[in-house]
Design a protein around this motif. Sequence first.
Motif, PDB file in Angstrom:
ATOM      1  N   HIS A   5     -58.689 -16.953  -9.778  1.00  0.00           N
ATOM      2  CA  HIS A   5     -58.849 -18.410  -9.672  1.00  0.00           C
ATOM      3  C   HIS A   5     -57.654 -19.029  -8.931  1.00  0.00           C
ATOM      4  O   HIS A   5     -57.816 -19.959  -8.154  1.00  0.00           O
ATOM      5  CB  HIS A   5     -58.946 -19.036 -11.069  1.00  0.00           C
ATOM      6  N   ILE A   6     -56.450 -18.492  -9.229  1.00  0.00           N
ATOM      7  CA  ILE A   6     -55.236 -19.016  -8.598  1.00  0.00           C
ATOM      8  C   ILE A   6     -54.443 -17.838  -8.039  1.00  0.00           C
ATOM      9  O   ILE A   6     -53.759 -17.134  -8.787  1.00  0.00           O
ATOM     10  CB  ILE A   6     -54.354 -19.800  -9.605  1.00  0.00           C
ATOM     11  N   GLY A   7     -54.544 -17.602  -6.750  1.00  0.00           N
ATOM     12  CA  GLY A   7     -53.756 -16.544  -6.106  1.00  0.00           C
ATOM     13  C   GLY A   7     -52.363 -17.077  -5.800  1.00  0.00           C
ATOM     14  O   GLY A   7     -52.213 -18.169  -5.253  1.00  0.00           O
ATOM     15  N   ILE A   8     -51.339 -16.310  -6.179  1.00  0.00           N
ATOM     16  CA  ILE A   8     -49.952 -16.759  -6.024  1.00  0.00           C
ATOM     17  C   ILE A   8     -49.207 -15.750  -5.159  1.00  0.00           C
ATOM     18  O   ILE A   8     -49.025 -14.596  -5.562  1.00  0.00           O
ATOM     19  CB  ILE A   8     -49.244 -16.873  -7.393  1.00  0.00           C
ATOM     20  N   ALA A   9     -48.769 -16.176  -3.983  1.00  0.00           N
ATOM     21  CA  ALA A   9     -48.013 -15.286  -3.089  1.00  0.00           C
ATOM     22  C   ALA A   9     -46.529 -15.626  -3.158  1.00  0.00           C
ATOM     23  O   ALA A   9     -46.149 -16.736  -3.513  1.00  0.00           O
ATOM     24  CB  ALA A   9     -48.518 -15.423  -1.661  1.00  0.00           C
ATOM     25  N   MET A  10     -45.705 -14.645  -2.839  1.00  0.00           N
ATOM     26  CA  MET A  10     -44.262 -14.849  -2.821  1.00  0.00           C
ATOM     27  C   MET A  10     -43.830 -15.357  -1.438  1.00  0.00           C
ATOM     28  O   MET A  10     -44.267 -14.836  -0.410  1.00  0.00           O
ATOM     29  CB  MET A  10     -43.534 -13.526  -3.123  1.00  0.00           C
ATOM     30  N   GLY A  11     -42.988 -16.368  -1.429  1.00  0.00           N
ATOM     31  CA  GLY A  11     -42.586 -16.999  -0.174  1.00  0.00           C
ATOM     32  C   GLY A  11     -41.669 -16.152   0.671  1.00  0.00           C
ATOM     33  O   GLY A  11     -41.759 -16.145   1.900  1.00  0.00           O
ATOM     34  N   LYS A  12     -40.753 -15.405   0.031  1.00  0.00           N
ATOM     35  CA  LYS A  12     -39.762 -14.633   0.784  1.00  0.00           C
ATOM     36  C   LYS A  12     -40.286 -13.254   1.150  1.00  0.00           C
ATOM     37  O   LYS A  12     -40.271 -12.864   2.313  1.00  0.00           O
ATOM     38  CB  LYS A  12     -38.474 -14.501  -0.035  1.00  0.00           C
ATOM     39  N   LYS A  13     -40.736 -12.500   0.155  1.00  0.00           N
ATOM     40  CA  LYS A  13     -41.129 -11.126   0.457  1.00  0.00           C
ATOM     41  C   LYS A  13     -42.633 -10.980   0.637  1.00  0.00           C
ATOM     42  O   LYS A  13     -43.114  -9.900   0.947  1.00  0.00           O
ATOM     43  CB  LYS A  13     -40.637 -10.176  -0.646  1.00  0.00           C
ATOM     44  N   GLY A  14     -43.370 -12.064   0.512  1.00  0.00           N
ATOM     45  CA  GLY A  14     -44.815 -12.003   0.651  1.00  0.00           C
ATOM     46  C   GLY A  14     -45.242 -11.791   2.092  1.00  0.00           C
ATOM     47  O   GLY A  14     -44.683 -12.378   3.009  1.00  0.00           O
ATOM     48  N   THR A  15     -46.235 -10.933   2.292  1.00  0.00           N
ATOM     49  CA  THR A  15     -46.781 -10.727   3.633  1.00  0.00           C
ATOM     50  C   THR A  15     -47.660 -11.919   3.998  1.00  0.00           C
ATOM     51  O   THR A  15     -48.111 -12.660   3.132  1.00  0.00           O
ATOM     52  CB  THR A  15     -47.623  -9.440   3.689  1.00  0.00           C
ATOM     53  N   GLU A  16     -47.918 -12.052   5.296  1.00  0.00           N
ATOM     54  CA  GLU A  16     -48.759 -13.164   5.759  1.00  0.00           C
ATOM     55  C   GLU A  16     -50.163 -13.047   5.179  1.00  0.00           C
ATOM     56  O   GLU A  16     -50.806 -14.049   4.867  1.00  0.00           O
ATOM     57  CB  GLU A  16     -48.805 -13.155   7.294  1.00  0.00           C
ATOM     58  N   ILE A  17     -50.648 -11.810   5.015  1.00  0.00           N
ATOM     59  CA  ILE A  17     -51.985 -11.599   4.451  1.00  0.00           C
ATOM     60  C   ILE A  17     -52.029 -12.129   3.027  1.00  0.00           C
ATOM     61  O   ILE A  17     -52.969 -12.817   2.625  1.00  0.00           O
ATOM     62  CB  ILE A  17     -52.368 -10.102   4.479  1.00  0.00           C
ATOM     63  N   ALA A  18     -50.986 -11.808   2.236  1.00  0.00           N
ATOM     64  CA  ALA A  18     -50.937 -12.285   0.859  1.00  0.00           C
ATOM     65  C   ALA A  18     -50.892 -13.811   0.823  1.00  0.00           C
ATOM     66  O   ALA A  18     -51.577 -14.447   0.022  1.00  0.00           O
ATOM     67  CB  ALA A  18     -49.715 -11.702   0.147  1.00  0.00           C
ATOM     68  N   LYS A  19     -50.098 -14.400   1.726  1.00  0.00           N
ATOM     69  CA  LYS A  19     -49.980 -15.871   1.743  1.00  0.00           C
ATOM     70  C   LYS A  19     -51.294 -16.529   2.147  1.00  0.00           C
ATOM     71  O   LYS A  19     -51.633 -17.603   1.661  1.00  0.00           O
ATOM     72  CB  LYS A  19     -48.867 -16.291   2.706  1.00  0.00           C
ATOM     73  N   GLN A  20     -52.028 -15.879   3.048  1.00  0.00           N
ATOM     74  CA  GLN A  20     -53.309 -16.446   3.464  1.00  0.00           C
ATOM     75  C   GLN A  20     -54.345 -16.339   2.354  1.00  0.00           C
ATOM     76  O   GLN A  20     -55.160 -17.236   2.163  1.00  0.00           O
ATOM     77  CB  GLN A  20     -53.824 -15.723   4.713  1.00  0.00           C
ATOM     78  N   ALA A  21     -54.315 -15.228   1.623  1.00  0.00           N
ATOM     79  CA  ALA A  21     -55.293 -15.021   0.552  1.00  0.00           C
ATOM     80  C   ALA A  21     -55.003 -15.918  -0.652  1.00  0.00           C
ATOM     81  O   ALA A  21     -55.913 -16.290  -1.395  1.00  0.00           O
ATOM     82  CB  ALA A  21     -55.294 -13.556   0.120  1.00  0.00           C
ATOM     83  N   ALA A  22     -53.727 -16.266  -0.854  1.00  0.00           N
ATOM     84  CA  ALA A  22     -53.322 -17.035  -2.033  1.00  0.00           C
ATOM     85  C   ALA A  22     -53.586 -18.523  -1.847  1.00  0.00           C
ATOM     86  O   ALA A  22     -53.727 -19.018  -0.735  1.00  0.00           O
ATOM     87  CB  ALA A  22     -51.835 -16.802  -2.300  1.00  0.00           C
ATOM     88  N   LEU A  23     -53.644 -19.235  -2.973  1.00  0.00           N
ATOM     89  CA  LEU A  23     -53.774 -20.691  -2.956  1.00  0.00           C
ATOM     90  C   LEU A  23     -52.430 -21.370  -3.173  1.00  0.00           C
ATOM     91  O   LEU A  23     -52.287 -22.566  -2.950  1.00  0.00           O
ATOM     92  CB  LEU A  23     -54.745 -21.149  -4.055  1.00  0.00           C
ATOM     93  N   LEU A  24     -51.459 -20.585  -3.624  1.00  0.00           N
ATOM     94  CA  LEU A  24     -50.173 -21.157  -4.011  1.00  0.00           C
ATOM     95  C   LEU A  24     -49.058 -20.199  -3.601  1.00  0.00           C
ATOM     96  O   LEU A  24     -49.226 -18.986  -3.698  1.00  0.00           O
ATOM     97  CB  LEU A  24     -50.199 -21.352  -5.535  1.00  0.00           C
ATOM     98  N   ILE A  25     -47.943 -20.727  -3.107  1.00  0.00           N
ATOM     99  CA  ILE A  25     -46.826 -19.883  -2.655  1.00  0.00           C
ATOM    100  C   ILE A  25     -45.558 -20.294  -3.395  1.00  0.00           C
ATOM    101  O   ILE A  25     -45.202 -21.479  -3.402  1.00  0.00           O
ATOM    102  CB  ILE A  25     -46.609 -20.015  -1.133  1.00  0.00           C
ATOM    103  N   LEU A  26     -44.899 -19.319  -4.033  1.00  0.00           N
ATOM    104  CA  LEU A  26     -43.610 -19.570  -4.680  1.00  0.00           C
ATOM    105  C   LEU A  26     -42.518 -19.339  -3.636  1.00  0.00           C
ATOM    106  O   LEU A  26     -42.239 -18.204  -3.256  1.00  0.00           O
ATOM    107  CB  LEU A  26     -43.413 -18.629  -5.876  1.00  0.00           C
ATOM    108  N   VAL A  27     -41.922 -20.413  -3.164  1.00  0.00           N
ATOM    109  CA  VAL A  27     -40.999 -20.343  -2.018  1.00  0.00           C
ATOM    110  C   VAL A  27     -39.852 -19.372  -2.284  1.00  0.00           C
ATOM    111  O   VAL A  27     -39.472 -18.586  -1.425  1.00  0.00           O
ATOM    112  CB  VAL A  27     -40.456 -21.753  -1.689  1.00  0.00           C
ATOM    113  N   ASP A  28     -39.294 -19.394  -3.499  1.00  0.00           N
ATOM    114  CA  ASP A  28     -38.129 -18.557  -3.819  1.00  0.00           C
ATOM    115  C   ASP A  28     -38.481 -17.289  -4.606  1.00  0.00           C
ATOM    116  O   ASP A  28     -37.598 -16.674  -5.214  1.00  0.00           O
ATOM    117  CB  ASP A  28     -37.102 -19.374  -4.611  1.00  0.00           C
TER     118      ASP A  28
END
Length: 834
Positions: free
Chosen positions: A584-607
């Motif tokens: 329901h809520i995909g959360i990607a990591m802002g620093k070590k997250g890949t672009e694919i993970a960030k695109q799939a996620a709805l929310l990004i933790l910047v730090d």
Amino acid sequence: MINPADFEIQGLSDEAVEQSRKTHGENIMSYRKKDGFWDALKSIAKEPMVILLIVASSIYFISGNSGDGIFLALAIVLVASISFYQDSRSRIALEKLKNLTQPKSKVIRNGVVLEIKSEELVIGDSLMIEEGNTIPADGTIVHSNDFSVNESLLTGESLSVFKDTSKEDNQIFGGTTVASGLAVATITKIGNNTRLGKIGKSMESIQEEKTPLEQQITSFVKNMSIWGGIIFLLVWAINYSQSGAVLDSLLKALTLAMSILPEEIPVAFTTFMALGAWRLMKMGIVVKQMKTVETLGSATVICADKTGTITQNKMQLAKLFTLETGRVLPYDGSLSPAEEELLTTAMWASEPIPFDPMETSLHAAYSTTTTKDLRPHYNMVHEYPLGGKPPMMTHVFQNKEGHRIIAAKGAPEALIATSKLSAIEKKQLSEIIAQLGRDGYRLLGVGQSYFRGNDYPQNQQDLSFAFKGIVAFYDPPKENIPEVLKDFGKAGIKVKLVTGDNAATAMAIAKQVHFPGYDKSMSGEELMKLSDSELEQKVMDIQIFTRMFPEAKVRIVNAIKANKEVVAMTGDGVNDGPALKASHIGIAMGKKGTEIAKQAALLILVDDDLSKMVDAIAMGRKIYGNLKKAIQYIISIHIPIILTVFIPLALGWAYPSIFSPSHVILLELIMGPTCSIIYENEPMEKNAMVKKPRPFTTTFFKFRELVTSIIQGLVITLGALMVYQYAIYQGFNEAITRTMVFMVLISANIFLTLVNRSFYYSMWTTLKYKNNLVPLIISITLILSGLLLVVSPLTVFFKFETLTLEQVSTSFVVGMLSVMWYELAKWIKRSRNI
């Protein structure tokens, strides 16, 4: 750190970049452009309330009542201005979010690796792409290792395609994703000229789906508009049949229709969601879609990755074990020949240009311990990417003399399965793996193989390996994780650890951070053997999931969802994409997250800080709670306006037209800022994060949710109509009666604002909440009310009359009592809980 010198590529100079940008433009796909001002104007012009105001204003002008006509015309401008203001706040907030979520690209310019916005790429740039990146433009590969691309977006083919400079297919295309490895490519096409850009026109017609709450609000407002239309026609017909006056009957019907429309609700929803997303952004949490804010407060289960989420992702090389010595020794730089061979083999099994933390650590260790660096003398001639269950990878290097090195690394179990080992050695390795795992180390098995000829087997597992040993990395847990887990527990949210590590390592780290249920685990292989129904039962009892792979992660998410839970999933890698998308809520990591993970996620933790998820959920609960208060307030205050207009008209009381459209719009203008400004700015209630998450299916518009608002509205109506009848009984004229009833509604509006700041805590508690807008808006309301009573032009225009102190006091007290009774209901609710 990646060094451009390794590629012998300098990239464009600053002057060349500027020249290319002038000649070819920027990497932006531009099709239909939206004009915020005109789009907002068109949207406002379609609003039912604005249409009613235009009609009412026109009737006043036609009938010669230019004063009321001008007032309603000004009201149209004011309503439009408020809508423009709210719309611009929402658009500015979303624009800032868009800028933050805009993908970045790495390029080599002036011999230095730079990170830039993808839209700043120019033709001729040397673009660096690696596993997990989304390719931002079309280009030609000039260097690569272990490089494959998923081009399903363009071709529909789900299998990855391997590409390099020596192959005929050495092109990369914007919008596709890197499945493995690393490459440097020269950009040849950008923006609309890319292959994706040429088919991008079709994407304009894709409409974003509305959330359940958006659909409920749209449906509620639509139904109210239909009822308003029916009652409008009915009242017009009744009045016309009685009086024969077309315009007067029309004005009375329009007054009622205007009182029915709850146009503040969709405005409040959009404002709350957009500003909520903006507030989250300021906290270091990027919400890619505004609607995610609505879901956050409902999260019941969080599936957390271990590396980089629970741990620091430092991956320090800590210990070495070799079969030859049979000992586990700390890595301190001084190595025996066997340990040096183990470390060297592990380095050859890594990417030539490392980007994974463990591989970077191995290359760095090799550089400091070797007396002669052989890397410049060998080229990779064959490779097997990370694969298998458990996973491993193999690289084949060769020098000019034909000497070949074949090295592999991966899960120790994978290397053990492909190596010739005695039963004693396997037992010893099993004990070592368990021992290091219990201490929380991340383990890689290392092996070496020999193969003649170039007819390599299809699978790396078909090679025979000599097991060299194990390299152990320590990735310490983040210091704040135990506290974060406690906060999730208090909020009624279960946390599950989903990791690719082995069970011993995962459970050891889990124990260190006091992870609930750290003593029970399930592997990906075990999980895949269960049926869906078995997994749905097991998944709620097990908290640690180890040796996970993409299919297993997706099954976990779907099994938890089948238990009617709202699932949040953290991830950073390519393999996390499907599970992030499924949750329901995909959360990607802002620093070590890949672009694919960030695109799939709805929310990004910047730090990359999991504690921010506690803040995000708190914000989600706060926003949902405040929106609920605003909508309940709107419904509560609309009921008395509707009934105060309708009942005297329907029952033929002494003054049937107690309110005109001007009075209704005046009340609307007073109420609007209250719901969208005061309630949006309300702080979180102190019990918000110790409650269980609200069910995702809960809505504002079920009778059980609305009953409080309906009762509040009916009691305020009763108070207003009692004052109406009291004024008639006292022999007061129509102007005094109208003024007293109007003041009852104003008084009730003020106290309703204060009382409904919490449906649990008393008004005396909520008065201590910090919200500077409360005294401001209430002061403006009181000053405006006073002006309506004492400023003669206003009093005459609205057909009011200056009241005596007794008349004002009666209206004020009745308005107060018609709302304050709910404080008793809250006190009973609190007493029961105690």
